[in-house]
Scaffold this motif. Structure first.
Motif, PDB file in Angstrom:
ATOM      1  N   TYR B  35       0.876  -1.151  -0.074  1.00  0.00           N
ATOM      2  CA  TYR B  35       0.206  -0.134  -0.050  1.00  0.00           C
ATOM      3  C   TYR B  35       0.957   1.343   0.108  1.00  0.00           C
ATOM      4  O   TYR B  35       1.965   1.091   0.423  1.00  0.00           O
ATOM      5  CB  TYR B  35      -0.711   0.135   1.373  1.00  0.00           C
ATOM      6  N   GLN B  37       0.817   5.745   0.844  1.00  0.00           N
ATOM      7  CA  GLN B  37       0.051   6.947   1.462  1.00  0.00           C
ATOM      8  C   GLN B  37       0.910   7.935   1.112  1.00  0.00           C
ATOM      9  O   GLN B  37       2.140   8.256   1.802  1.00  0.00           O
ATOM     10  CB  GLN B  37       0.327   6.521   2.945  1.00  0.00           C
ATOM     11  N   GLN B  41      -2.461  12.135   3.168  1.00  0.00           N
ATOM     12  CA  GLN B  41      -3.595  11.467   2.336  1.00  0.00           C
ATOM     13  C   GLN B  41      -3.937  10.052   2.934  1.00  0.00           C
ATOM     14  O   GLN B  41      -3.270   9.429   3.778  1.00  0.00           O
ATOM     15  CB  GLN B  41      -3.566  11.616   1.019  1.00  0.00           C
ATOM     16  N   LYS B  42      -5.005   9.586   2.365  1.00  0.00           N
ATOM     17  CA  LYS B  42      -5.343   8.072   2.740  1.00  0.00           C
ATOM     18  C   LYS B  42      -4.544   6.957   2.222  1.00  0.00           C
ATOM     19  O   LYS B  42      -3.829   7.199   1.298  1.00  0.00           O
ATOM     20  CB  LYS B  42      -6.780   7.791   2.354  1.00  0.00           C
ATOM     21  N   VAL B  43      -4.531   5.956   2.674  1.00  0.00           N
ATOM     22  CA  VAL B  43      -3.803   4.708   2.628  1.00  0.00           C
ATOM     23  C   VAL B  43      -4.467   4.098   1.312  1.00  0.00           C
ATOM     24  O   VAL B  43      -5.514   3.840   1.285  1.00  0.00           O
ATOM     25  CB  VAL B  43      -3.634   3.912   3.679  1.00  0.00           C
ATOM     26  N   MET B  89       4.815   7.322   1.476  1.00  0.00           N
ATOM     27  CA  MET B  89       5.207   6.202   2.324  1.00  0.00           C
ATOM     28  C   MET B  89       4.793   4.909   1.716  1.00  0.00           C
ATOM     29  O   MET B  89       3.497   4.886   1.072  1.00  0.00           O
ATOM     30  CB  MET B  89       4.505   6.368   3.774  1.00  0.00           C
ATOM     31  N   PHE B  91       3.807   0.994   2.405  1.00  0.00           N
ATOM     32  CA  PHE B  91       3.728   0.065   3.452  1.00  0.00           C
ATOM     33  C   PHE B  91       3.538  -1.446   2.896  1.00  0.00           C
ATOM     34  O   PHE B  91       2.714  -1.523   1.914  1.00  0.00           O
ATOM     35  CB  PHE B  91       2.431   0.437   4.140  1.00  0.00           C
TER      36      PHE B  91
END
Lengths: 115, 114
Positions: B35, B37, B41-43, B89, B91
């Motif tokens: 994922y 981000q 903002q949203k993931v 980012m 993940f």
């Protein structure tokens, strides 16, 4: 249809108060609704989750309320503490192609609990 | 408690360069995910991986992206030619079984493309 709408964007609560974060969805294929807590510089951590056949789930100070007919769910944090200050994401899980579960996240709520 | 480990924690790269982000999922987990981000903002879901192949990928996961599980323990995300908008980012996450209803996320790699 794959969106999860989350509100409010930010929330300030006094220590000991109740924090409430709301989410709404449209896709009835979603079958699992987790909440994640994220501290700065860290990955999302699963906080609590609910399945759509249950209307409420409580774990300690955290409660999810789920309204299937309204397609809404909310997180309640009782007796909020400064250590709860973080960003909270609601999410919904849907089975993707190939059978894996895919999470669709809301935009997040930044919670600040003042001492 | 078992963890998903990601390295490096922060990577700075020049636009157009290739980057490889590394993840060590939890050892008995079978499903692996990336994922991302973007700051503030949203993931967002990028890709899921099971049984040594991609199960599903999002529109974000174009031909510049690839994933691999090269040695049975690592799970990597490669971006072939980075763009400024890849700064985010990233993940990694893993889950034990299908319908496990809950992932474990790593702490992320902050990718900065300059």
């Amino acid at each position: 249809q794959q969106q999860v709408k989350q509100s409010p964007q930010s929330l300030i609560v006094q220590k000991g108060g109740i924090s409430i974060i709301n989410c709404a969805y449209e896709n009835t294929a979603f079958d699992y609704f987790p909440w994640y807590q994220q501290f700065p510089g860290k990955g999302p951590a699963l906080l609590i989750a609910i399945r759509p056949d249950v209307s409420e789930k409580k774990e300690g100070r955290f409660t999810i309320s789920f309204n299937k007919s309204a397609k809404q769910f909310s997180l309640h944090i009782m007796d909020s503490q400064p250590g709860d200050s973080a960003t909270y994401f609601c999410a919904a899980s849907v089975q993707g192609q190939g059978g894996s579960e895919k999470l669709v996240f809301g935009k997040g709520t930044k919670l600040t609990v003042n001492p | 408690e078992p963890e998903v480990t990601q390295t490096p924690s922060h990577q700075v790269t020049q636009m157009g360069q290739e980057v490889i982000l590394r993840c060590v999922p939890i050892s008995n987990h079978l499903y692996f995910y990336w994922y991302r981000q973007i700051l503030g903002q949203k993931v967002e879901f990028l890709v899921s991986f099971y049984n040594n192949e991609i199960s599903e990928k999002s529109e974000i996961f174009d031909d510049q992206f690839s994933v691999e599980r090269p040695d049975g323990s690592n799970f990597t995300l490669k971006i072939r030619s980075t763009k400024l908008e890849d700064s985010a980012m990233y993940f990694c996450a893993s889950s034990r079984t299908l319908n496990n209803y809950g992932y474990t996320f790593g702490s992320g790699t902050r990718l900065t493309v300059v």
